[in-house]
Design an enzyme around this catalytic site. Structure first.
Site, short mmCIF file in Angstrom:
data_model
loop_
_atom_site.label_atom_id
_atom_site.label_comp_id
_atom_site.label_asym_id
_atom_site.label_seq_id
_atom_site.Cartn_x
_atom_site.Cartn_y
_atom_site.Cartn_z
N LYS A 183 0.81 -1.22 0.00
CA LYS A 183 0.00 0.00 0.00
C LYS A 183 0.85 1.27 0.00
O LYS A 183 0.42 2.30 -0.49
CB LYS A 183 -0.98 0.00 1.17
CG LYS A 183 -2.10 -1.01 0.96
CD LYS A 183 -3.28 -0.76 1.87
CE LYS A 183 -4.40 -1.74 1.55
NZ LYS A 183 -5.42 -1.79 2.59
N LYS A 217 -11.54 -5.31 -3.78
CA LYS A 217 -12.52 -4.24 -3.91
C LYS A 217 -11.95 -3.08 -4.69
O LYS A 217 -12.67 -2.28 -5.25
CB LYS A 217 -12.86 -3.69 -2.52
CG LYS A 217 -13.70 -4.57 -1.66
CD LYS A 217 -13.91 -3.90 -0.31
CE LYS A 217 -14.10 -4.90 0.77
NZ LYS A 217 -14.02 -4.33 2.11
N LYS A 268 -5.28 -11.40 -6.47
CA LYS A 268 -6.49 -11.77 -5.72
C LYS A 268 -7.65 -10.83 -6.05
O LYS A 268 -7.44 -9.68 -6.42
CB LYS A 268 -6.21 -11.84 -4.22
CG LYS A 268 -6.12 -10.53 -3.52
CD LYS A 268 -6.16 -10.73 -2.01
CE LYS A 268 -6.35 -9.38 -1.35
NZ LYS A 268 -6.68 -9.39 0.04
P1 AMP Z 1 -11.01 -6.58 3.26
O1 AMP Z 1 -11.89 -6.36 2.12
O2 AMP Z 1 -9.57 -6.51 2.84
O3 AMP Z 1 -11.34 -5.78 4.47
O4 AMP Z 1 -11.23 -8.11 3.66
C1 AMP Z 1 -12.29 -8.60 4.44
C2 AMP Z 1 -12.09 -10.09 4.63
O5 AMP Z 1 -12.18 -10.79 3.38
C3 AMP Z 1 -10.72 -10.47 5.20
O6 AMP Z 1 -10.85 -11.52 6.10
C4 AMP Z 1 -9.92 -10.88 3.98
O7 AMP Z 1 -8.91 -11.77 4.30
C5 AMP Z 1 -11.01 -11.54 3.12
N1 AMP Z 1 -10.68 -11.40 1.68
C6 AMP Z 1 -10.48 -10.26 0.99
N2 AMP Z 1 -10.24 -10.52 -0.32
C7 AMP Z 1 -10.27 -11.87 -0.46
C8 AMP Z 1 -10.08 -12.79 -1.56
N3 AMP Z 1 -9.85 -12.37 -2.81
N4 AMP Z 1 -10.19 -14.11 -1.31
C9 AMP Z 1 -10.46 -14.54 -0.08
N5 AMP Z 1 -10.64 -13.76 1.00
C10 AMP Z 1 -10.54 -12.44 0.83
#
Ligand code: AMP
Ligand code: TRP
Length: 326
Positions: free
Chosen positions: A111, A195, A192
């Protein structure tokens, strides 16, 4: 009963990676544990946010928690900034952290993109996450496997404080989903699903219309070899679609491979569209109901109260160990 804590940032709509990697486990864990699920709005301001949008997204994520099946009576759903202990413990843990270990965090490195000066909040992000977890004497933290390093840091901090100040924190464990723990981007299957990726076609959001879901899946990157086979190295696109298929249908990957033996990607993708649309339809419906109901704010207020009741005695214990206060 074991205590579970996890958090999701209120930035944009959740995608199926968030769902399969995290939320689905949140729901399942309710049967065997005492669960606390947080909308981590203070983590979101580590990067610039529009205040109105942030508030809206906090409510969106809370409604999605309920929509995917988290029961606000059994589990605690709340917003991080509503419980003061997170910021308080964050400072105490900051004073037990080292800049060296924080600068080794891959998420921070990505980041901050190696810039000489980066927002300090991004740098401290993992410490605030450790505070979230340790504030509730958490046993288990269900997350996607991209959070492994942050969980390790949380454990290190807990052990370090316990060694120096005497038993203070419960040392938590991460719970990572094995298959489906990492859902990849549809148009670039070596990255991966995220968002923040520019292309809307790279992801499927939980609230996407069926037409958008269809478009994204039918356009998903595959390979020219043909053959629905799981082989991450040589066929990352098809392997990712197989993971999604398996997670939504509950079928083993081997079974799915067999079903599609001798058939093309077109058939496979069409079926995946149906499976995905059917899996997301009830979530979308429930979301609309909860998001537009006054019940949502009441759920969050009640959740914050119950969370605070757990956090206050833990914070008192921390202050006692560190010699803080009078
Ligand atoms: P975040 O959107 O980064 O706040 O992620 C929220 C949750 O979703 C966290 O537990 C991440 O580890 C999981 N997560 C985010 N992106 C992925 C992905 N592409 N595959 C699996 N888990 C994800
Ligand atoms: N860092 C997590 C993510 O990006 C979100 C998060 C913040 C979290 N605090 C947490 C997850 C505490 C689990 C426990 O996904």
């Amino acid at each position: 009963m074991k205590r579970v804590f996890s958090g999701v940032q209120p930035t944009g709509n959740l995608h199926i990676g968030n769902y399969l990697g995290a939320l689905k486990q949140f729901v399942e864990l309710q049967d065997e544990s005492e669960c606390i699920y947080c909308v981590v709005d203070m983590h979101s301001i580590t990067v610039p946010q529009d205040p109105k949008e942030l508030k809206k997204h906090t409510l969106d994520i809370a409604a999605l928690y309920v929509a995917v099946g988290i029961d606000p009576k059994r589990s605690i759903i709340f917003a991080q900034s509503e419980v003061a202990g997170h910021a308080e413990l964050n400072w105490v843990l900051t004073c037990s952290s080292y800049t060296g270990e924080l600068s080794r965090m891959t998420q921070y490195k990505q980041k901050s993109r190696g810039e000489e000066s980066a927002p300090a909040g991004l740098f401290m992000y993992p410490v605030l996450m450790a505070a979230d977890i340790l504030l509730y004497d958490t046993d288990i933290v269900p997350v996607g496997d991209d959070q492994k390093q942050h969980i390790e840091l949380t454990r290190d901090l807990a052990i370090r404080v316990n060694n120096k100040y005497g038993e203070t924190f419960v040392v938590p464990e991460g719970r990572f989903l094995k298959s489906g723990a990492r859902i990849m981007s549809l148009d670039e299957p070596t990255a991966k699903m995220s968002k923040s990726a520019e292309s809307e076609m790279s992801r499927i959001s939980l609230l996407d219309e069926p037409s958008k879901i269809k478009k994204a899946i039918m356009r998903a990157t595959t390979d020219s070899e043909g053959g629905v086979r799981f082989d991450v190295e040589n066929k990352p696109g098809i392997s990712n679609l197989l993971t999604i298929y398996s997670s939504f249908s509950g079928k083993d990957i081997a079974e799915i491979e067999k079903d599609y033996e001798g058939r093309g990607y077109g058939d496979f993708k069409k079926d995946l569209v149906t499976i995905t649309v059917d899996a997301l339809a009830p979530i979308k419906k429930r979301f609309e109901e909860v998001r537009n109901s006054p019940e949502l704010v009441a759920i969050l207020k009640d959740g914050a109260e119950r969370a605070n009741a757990i956090a206050v005695p833990v914070m008192e214990r921390v202050k006692e160990r560190f010699g803080l206060g009078i």
